[in-house]
Design a protein around this motif. Structure first.
Motif, mmCIF file in Angstrom:
data_model
loop_
_atom_site.group_PDB
_atom_site.id
_atom_site.type_symbol
_atom_site.label_atom_id
_atom_site.label_comp_id
_atom_site.label_asym_id
_atom_site.label_seq_id
_atom_site.Cartn_x
_atom_site.Cartn_y
_atom_site.Cartn_z
ATOM 1 N N GLY A 37 -9.818 26.025 -27.462
ATOM 2 C CA GLY A 37 -9.950 24.469 -28.486
ATOM 3 C C GLY A 37 -10.225 24.969 -29.456
ATOM 4 N N ALA A 38 -10.315 26.495 -30.196
ATOM 5 C CA ALA A 38 -11.281 26.738 -31.335
ATOM 6 C C ALA A 38 -10.806 26.848 -32.347
ATOM 7 C CB ALA A 38 -11.909 28.270 -30.855
ATOM 8 N N LEU A 39 -9.399 25.772 -32.971
ATOM 9 C CA LEU A 39 -8.495 25.814 -34.142
ATOM 10 C C LEU A 39 -9.425 24.823 -35.417
ATOM 11 C CD1 LEU A 39 -5.235 24.860 -32.054
ATOM 12 C CD2 LEU A 39 -5.950 27.383 -32.974
ATOM 13 N N GLY A 40 -10.138 24.927 -35.204
ATOM 14 C CA GLY A 40 -10.113 23.189 -36.482
ATOM 15 C C GLY A 40 -9.326 22.466 -36.083
ATOM 16 N N TYR A 41 -9.286 21.682 -37.336
ATOM 17 C CA TYR A 41 -8.849 20.449 -37.033
ATOM 18 C C TYR A 41 -6.732 20.114 -37.438
ATOM 19 C CZ TYR A 41 -7.506 15.507 -38.061
ATOM 20 O OH TYR A 41 -6.456 14.272 -37.331
ATOM 21 N N MET A 42 -6.213 20.812 -36.835
ATOM 22 C CA MET A 42 -4.705 20.778 -37.041
ATOM 23 C C MET A 42 -4.127 19.979 -36.599
ATOM 24 S SD MET A 42 -4.838 24.566 -37.235
ATOM 25 C CE MET A 42 -3.244 24.566 -36.714
ATOM 26 N N ALA A 43 -3.228 19.730 -37.804
ATOM 27 C CA ALA A 43 -2.481 17.854 -37.848
ATOM 28 C C ALA A 43 -1.221 18.614 -38.079
ATOM 29 C CB ALA A 43 -2.705 17.445 -39.187
ATOM 30 N N ALA A 44 -0.151 17.515 -37.282
ATOM 31 C CA ALA A 44 1.440 17.719 -37.974
ATOM 32 C C ALA A 44 1.821 16.805 -39.127
ATOM 33 C CB ALA A 44 2.470 17.224 -36.321
ATOM 34 N N TYR A 45 2.709 17.525 -40.201
ATOM 35 C CA TYR A 45 3.314 16.706 -41.200
ATOM 36 C C TYR A 45 4.580 17.288 -41.422
ATOM 37 C CZ TYR A 45 3.193 21.448 -43.385
ATOM 38 O OH TYR A 45 3.594 22.352 -43.360
ATOM 39 N N ARG A 46 5.865 15.888 -42.082
ATOM 40 C CA ARG A 46 6.775 16.042 -42.092
ATOM 41 C C ARG A 46 6.471 17.080 -43.640
ATOM 42 N NH1 ARG A 46 10.448 14.023 -39.658
ATOM 43 N NH2 ARG A 46 12.654 13.913 -40.655
ATOM 44 N N CYS A 47 7.379 17.761 -43.424
ATOM 45 C CA CYS A 47 8.355 18.448 -44.681
ATOM 46 C C CYS A 47 9.223 17.802 -46.051
ATOM 47 C CB CYS A 47 8.344 19.984 -44.473
ATOM 48 S SG CYS A 47 8.489 20.844 -45.405
ATOM 49 N N PRO A 48 8.694 17.802 -46.569
ATOM 50 C CA PRO A 48 9.114 17.303 -47.789
ATOM 51 C C PRO A 48 10.539 18.148 -48.310
ATOM 52 C CG PRO A 48 7.627 18.408 -49.070
ATOM 53 C CD PRO A 48 7.174 18.089 -47.321
ATOM 54 N N HIS A 49 10.546 18.994 -47.841
ATOM 55 C CA HIS A 49 11.891 20.320 -47.970
ATOM 56 C C HIS A 49 12.795 20.611 -47.165
ATOM 57 C CE1 HIS A 49 8.920 22.002 -51.902
ATOM 58 N NE2 HIS A 49 8.163 22.443 -50.931
ATOM 59 N N CYS A 50 12.289 20.690 -45.947
ATOM 60 C CA CYS A 50 13.925 21.020 -44.993
ATOM 61 C C CYS A 50 13.327 19.729 -44.261
ATOM 62 C CB CYS A 50 13.375 21.892 -44.243
ATOM 63 S SG CYS A 50 11.516 22.325 -42.744
ATOM 64 N N SER A 51 12.534 18.740 -44.233
ATOM 65 C CA SER A 51 12.551 17.408 -43.089
ATOM 66 C C SER A 51 12.136 17.922 -41.594
ATOM 67 C CB SER A 51 14.116 16.698 -43.243
ATOM 68 O OG SER A 51 14.325 16.709 -44.832
ATOM 69 N N GLY A 52 11.651 18.469 -41.528
ATOM 70 C CA GLY A 52 11.125 18.610 -40.234
ATOM 71 C C GLY A 52 10.287 18.578 -40.156
ATOM 72 N N TRP A 53 9.155 19.020 -39.363
ATOM 73 C CA TRP A 53 7.918 18.835 -38.708
ATOM 74 C C TRP A 53 7.513 20.236 -38.675
ATOM 75 C CZ3 TRP A 53 4.983 14.411 -38.495
ATOM 76 C CH2 TRP A 53 5.889 12.868 -38.866
ATOM 77 N N HIS A 54 5.957 20.205 -39.859
ATOM 78 C CA HIS A 54 5.080 21.981 -39.528
ATOM 79 C C HIS A 54 3.885 21.330 -39.505
ATOM 80 C CE1 HIS A 54 8.453 23.946 -41.349
ATOM 81 N NE2 HIS A 54 7.992 23.026 -42.815
ATOM 82 N N ILE A 55 3.071 22.095 -38.917
ATOM 83 C CA ILE A 55 1.342 21.874 -38.111
ATOM 84 C C ILE A 55 0.437 23.289 -39.029
ATOM 85 C CG2 ILE A 55 2.060 21.753 -35.484
ATOM 86 C CD1 ILE A 55 1.502 24.379 -34.956
ATOM 87 N N GLY A 56 -0.457 23.061 -39.363
ATOM 88 C CA GLY A 56 -1.204 22.903 -40.009
ATOM 89 C C GLY A 56 -3.009 22.687 -40.071
ATOM 90 N N HIS A 57 -3.518 23.594 -40.707
ATOM 91 C CA HIS A 57 -5.191 22.576 -40.726
ATOM 92 C C HIS A 57 -5.024 21.625 -42.230
ATOM 93 C CE1 HIS A 57 -6.903 25.798 -39.009
ATOM 94 N NE2 HIS A 57 -6.278 26.398 -39.648
ATOM 95 N N ALA A 58 -5.760 20.769 -41.049
ATOM 96 C CA ALA A 58 -5.337 19.372 -42.192
ATOM 97 C C ALA A 58 -6.681 19.748 -43.618
ATOM 98 C CB ALA A 58 -5.780 17.990 -41.465
ATOM 99 N N ASN A 59 -6.297 18.669 -44.273
ATOM 100 C CA ASN A 59 -7.218 18.909 -45.484
ATOM 101 C C ASN A 59 -8.600 18.071 -45.521
ATOM 102 O OD1 ASN A 59 -6.296 16.284 -46.314
ATOM 103 N ND2 ASN A 59 -4.953 16.745 -48.018
ATOM 104 N N ALA A 60 -9.157 18.150 -46.385
ATOM 105 C CA ALA A 60 -10.620 17.189 -46.038
ATOM 106 C C ALA A 60 -10.456 15.957 -46.335
ATOM 107 C CB ALA A 60 -11.760 17.353 -46.963
ATOM 108 N N ARG A 61 -9.371 15.191 -46.770
ATOM 109 C CA ARG A 61 -9.374 13.355 -47.018
ATOM 110 C C ARG A 61 -8.734 13.155 -45.192
ATOM 111 N NH1 ARG A 61 -5.847 12.171 -51.774
ATOM 112 N NH2 ARG A 61 -8.060 12.050 -53.137
#
Length: 64
Positions: A37-61
């Protein structure tokens, strides 16, 4: 000046592409289990380039 292809390759070329949001969220859950559980805040987001879904650290907003 960078080409659009180079930008796309840098932004999503090395990332794992998930078929849908649910699959990306499952991947986040599995990573959290593997790392205790020590990943920080991760989020799923839709990629504007490949239309797939990626995961990554969310920005502060998005953490608010």
């Amino acid at each position: 000046m960078s080409s659009k292809r180079r930008i796309r390759r840098n932004q999503c070329g090395r990332k794992v592409r998930h078929a849908d949001e649910a699959a990306a969220r499952r991947a986040i859950w599995k990573l959290a289990q593997a790392y205790g559980g020590a990943l920080g805040y991760m989020a799923a987001y839709r990629c504007p380039h490949c239309s797939g879904w990626h995961i990554g650290h969310a920005n502060a907003r998005s953490k608010m």
